[in-house]
Design an enzyme around this catalytic site. Structure first.
Site, PDB file in Angstrom:
ATOM      1  N   CYS A   1      -2.307 -33.498  38.915  1.00  0.00           N
ATOM      2  CA  CYS A   1      -3.249 -34.407  38.482  1.00  0.00           C
ATOM      3  C   CYS A   1      -2.574 -35.460  37.330  1.00  0.00           C
ATOM      4  O   CYS A   1      -1.515 -35.412  36.806  1.00  0.00           O
ATOM      5  CB  CYS A   1      -4.361 -33.633  37.628  1.00  0.00           C
ATOM      6  SG  CYS A   1      -4.930 -32.485  38.816  1.00  0.00           S
TER       7      CYS A   1
ATOM      8  N   GLY B   1      -3.101 -38.328  41.678  1.00  0.00           N
ATOM      9  CA  GLY B   1      -4.390 -37.649  42.151  1.00  0.00           C
ATOM     10  C   GLY B   1      -5.418 -38.653  42.929  1.00  0.00           C
ATOM     11  O   GLY B   1      -6.082 -39.359  42.173  1.00  0.00           O
TER      12      GLY B   1
ATOM     13  N   ASN C   1      -3.504 -30.523  33.872  1.00  0.00           N
ATOM     14  CA  ASN C   1      -2.595 -31.037  34.865  1.00  0.00           C
ATOM     15  C   ASN C   1      -1.682 -29.788  34.679  1.00  0.00           C
ATOM     16  O   ASN C   1      -1.037 -29.154  33.958  1.00  0.00           O
ATOM     17  CB  ASN C   1      -1.864 -32.255  34.539  1.00  0.00           C
ATOM     18  CG  ASN C   1      -0.714 -32.392  35.694  1.00  0.00           C
ATOM     19  OD1 ASN C   1      -0.899 -31.929  36.552  1.00  0.00           O
ATOM     20  ND2 ASN C   1       0.388 -32.909  35.382  1.00  0.00           N
ATOM     21  N   GLY C   2      -1.670 -28.875  36.032  1.00  0.00           N
ATOM     22  CA  GLY C   2      -0.959 -27.689  36.024  1.00  0.00           C
ATOM     23  C   GLY C   2      -1.538 -26.670  37.006  1.00  0.00           C
ATOM     24  O   GLY C   2      -2.385 -27.092  37.532  1.00  0.00           O
TER      25      GLY C   2
ATOM     26  N   TYR D   1       9.619 -37.220  43.376  1.00  0.00           N
ATOM     27  CA  TYR D   1       8.482 -37.646  44.160  1.00  0.00           C
ATOM     28  C   TYR D   1       7.191 -38.305  43.395  1.00  0.00           C
ATOM     29  O   TYR D   1       6.819 -39.362  43.612  1.00  0.00           O
ATOM     30  CB  TYR D   1       7.904 -36.618  45.176  1.00  0.00           C
ATOM     31  CG  TYR D   1       6.668 -37.044  46.006  1.00  0.00           C
ATOM     32  CD1 TYR D   1       6.844 -37.932  47.054  1.00  0.00           C
ATOM     33  CD2 TYR D   1       5.556 -36.611  45.708  1.00  0.00           C
ATOM     34  CE1 TYR D   1       5.543 -38.374  47.846  1.00  0.00           C
ATOM     35  CE2 TYR D   1       4.226 -37.012  46.385  1.00  0.00           C
ATOM     36  CZ  TYR D   1       4.332 -37.766  47.505  1.00  0.00           C
ATOM     37  OH  TYR D   1       3.328 -38.393  48.190  1.00  0.00           O
TER      38      TYR D   1
ATOM     39  N   ASP E   1      14.278 -40.509  52.902  1.00  0.00           N
ATOM     40  CA  ASP E   1      12.984 -40.126  52.265  1.00  0.00           C
ATOM     41  C   ASP E   1      13.304 -39.264  50.923  1.00  0.00           C
ATOM     42  O   ASP E   1      14.398 -38.815  51.044  1.00  0.00           O
ATOM     43  CB  ASP E   1      12.223 -39.328  53.249  1.00  0.00           C
ATOM     44  CG  ASP E   1      10.756 -39.367  53.083  1.00  0.00           C
ATOM     45  OD1 ASP E   1      10.162 -40.231  51.877  1.00  0.00           O
ATOM     46  OD2 ASP E   1       9.912 -39.226  53.715  1.00  0.00           O
TER      47      ASP E   1
END
Length: 502
Positions: free
Chosen positions: A2, A28, A101-102, A257, A365
């Site tokens: 998030c 998110g 977040n987590g 990423y 990628d």
């Protein structure tokens, strides 16, 4: 995964919170929320959807106050109801709102403790609501009518004693200020910065430094593992280490990423880390495949572009943009449901045939998770006329679930789980598959900050830094995270205070 943000300023912060969410939208896409504070009153708007869809002019004008927090949600398990959109709110003590977040790894035990011992009711399946109630109970147990900074730090210490897992948190206390803290392992990122104005200093806290950059705040530093930062509504800043023991282990997948390349996390440039990932991949190819016949290197937009460019430079091979991306389609890794992911790949990417015809192509990628996207893209390259299609991943094989806030699916949905690299190559249809070595990945990230001794690499190594992850726990996670378990209940709007926020 998030995105969280908090601002204390000398004017209304609603617009800047919204702008920050737009910058952090990549973290998110499922839900968004903003809560502001004017005096003792809180104003909240949250719902499912992208930030641009959740907030309209009629909502923004009602989000009044010179401090506030905001959140964009990426659900990590099970239900995706808007009831679980953040920030969360409890009215006792003092009026608290939280953005998280987590993922807590002992959420089940905590929920039971909150009900039996603390007599607190949890209304959703979200571990973030549990975290908020743990903090609220720790504050309430101090039995104070008026808070001071030491009380807040003491409550955070109580949270660290009770909670396990990953948590980067921002809490707003009505009429008092904003608090941010990070778990003792520092798994999820959070930074804070300052902006000097004629009225005095203003402060901002965010998941990534890029949000500070865009809003004109100067980065001060990351919040350290176990540390808490308090910004009073008057603009006074306080920091304190609140954990008895810390072990800095940031999530390495942030660099692979999730994070934007223009962010700095734990004093490491995400962009430069990805450049080094491409360099290491190229060195592996030259070492293991010196007589390669690669004609062109093509990235799979967007996250892999940086690594692919450096890889091509190191190999002395042409770099070309072979896929055009529809930027109005969300990130497929985040999308719920395998059928939706499959459908979105063709909508999201279109091949430029001229870059593929009669060429041996190396596609690059950032990682291979489920493998569905990789398989479809390789077929797209063949359909565009490629003679051979090779595939390189800037990350090692993803073989295990992530339990610290990334919705990597159940182990059986990971294409590399219980498969050799050769079996993965066959499954995705590549002529050759090159994975980054884990030691090389760690080196590429650590080079930016040698003081970090180790990282959370659990999805590659099956080593969980919190030390509390059992097979039974992973089975529970799998039951929650498989595609069949997901659902989409109805919508909800929350209102706090006298003004209508809808």
């Amino acid at each position: 995964m998030c995105g969280i943000v908090g601002i204390v300023a000398h004017q209304n912060v609603n617009q800047e919170l919204y702008d920050a969410l737009m910058v952090l939208q990549h973290r998110g896409q499922d839900a968004a929320g903003i809560v502001t504070c004017q005096g003792e009153r809180l104003y909240l708007r949250k719902d499912n959807g992208l930030a641009r869809d959740v907030f309209r002019s009629r909502h923004m004008v009602r989000l009044m106050g010179n401090m506030g927090i905001a959140h964009v949600r990426y659900p990590t398990a099970g239900c995706t109801s808007s009831a679980e959109a953040q920030p969360f709110y409890v009215n006792s003590p003092f009026g608290l709102t939280l953005a998280h977040n987590g993922n807590l790894t002992n959420a089940k035990e905590l929920k039971r403790e909150l009900f039996v011992d603390d007599q607190r009711h949890i209304n959703t399946d979200s571990d973030s609501e549990i975290l908020l109630n743990v903090f609220a109970h720790e504050l309430q147990s101090l039995n104070k009518l008026h808070l001071d900074v030491n009380d807040v730090f003491q409550a955070v210490s109580g949270v660290h004693r009770r909670c396990r897992g990953a948590y980067a948190v921002i809490v707003m206390i009505a009429g008092f200020g904003i608090l941010a803290f990070r778990d003792p392992h520092g798994i999820r990122p959070v930074v804070f910065g300052q902006r000097v104005t004629e009225q005095g200093p203003e402060f901002m806290i965010a998941s990534e430094s890029v949000a500070l950059d865009v809003l004109g705040f100067d980065l001060i530093r990351d919040i350290e593992p176990g540390e808490a930062v308090v910004i009073e509504s008057s603009g006074r800043l306080h920091t304190r280490q609140c954990a008895g023991k810390t072990d800095h282990s940031p999530c390495i997948f942030e660099f692979v990423y999730f994070a934007r390349p223009d962010s700095i996390i734990d004093n490491i440039s995400v962009y430069k880390a990805r450049l080094r990932m491409g360099e290491k991949l190229a060195e592996k190819i030259l070492r293991n495949w010196p007589e390669h016949d690669i004609d062109v290197v093509i990235p799979i937009p967007d996250t892999s572009r940086t690594a692919a460019l450096q890889l091509a430079n190191r190999l002395g091979v042409k770099f070309r943009e072979g896929f055009m991306k529809n930027r109005y389609i969300g990130r497929t890794f985040i999308m719920p449901g395998q059928q939706m992911r499959k459908k979105s790949v063709r909508q999201k990417l279109n091949a430029i045939d001229l870059e593929f015809k009669q060429k041996n192509v190396l596609l690059v990628d950032d990682s291979v998770v489920r493998g569905t996207t990789s398989e479809q893209i390789i077929q797209m390259a063949r359909d565009a006329g490629a003679k051979k299609v090779y595939f390189a991943s800037a990350a090692p094989p993803v073989r295990y679930p992530n339990v610290y806030g990334i919705d990597m699916p159940a182990a059986k949905e990971l294409i590399a789980h219980n498969r050799s690299e050769e079996e993965v190559r066959v499954a995705i249809g590549a002529d050759r598959l090159i994975y980054q070595d884990l030691d090389d990945l760690i080196d590429t990230v650590r080079k930016g900050n040698p003081s970090i001794e180790h990282f959370d690499t659990s999805c590659f190594s099956n080593e969980y830094v919190t030390g509390d992850i059992s097979p039974d726990y992973l089975e529970q996670v799998e039951a929650q995270r498989n595609d069949g378990a997901r659902n989409k209940p109805g919508s909800e709007n929350f209102i706090i205070g006298m003004q209508n926020s809808v």
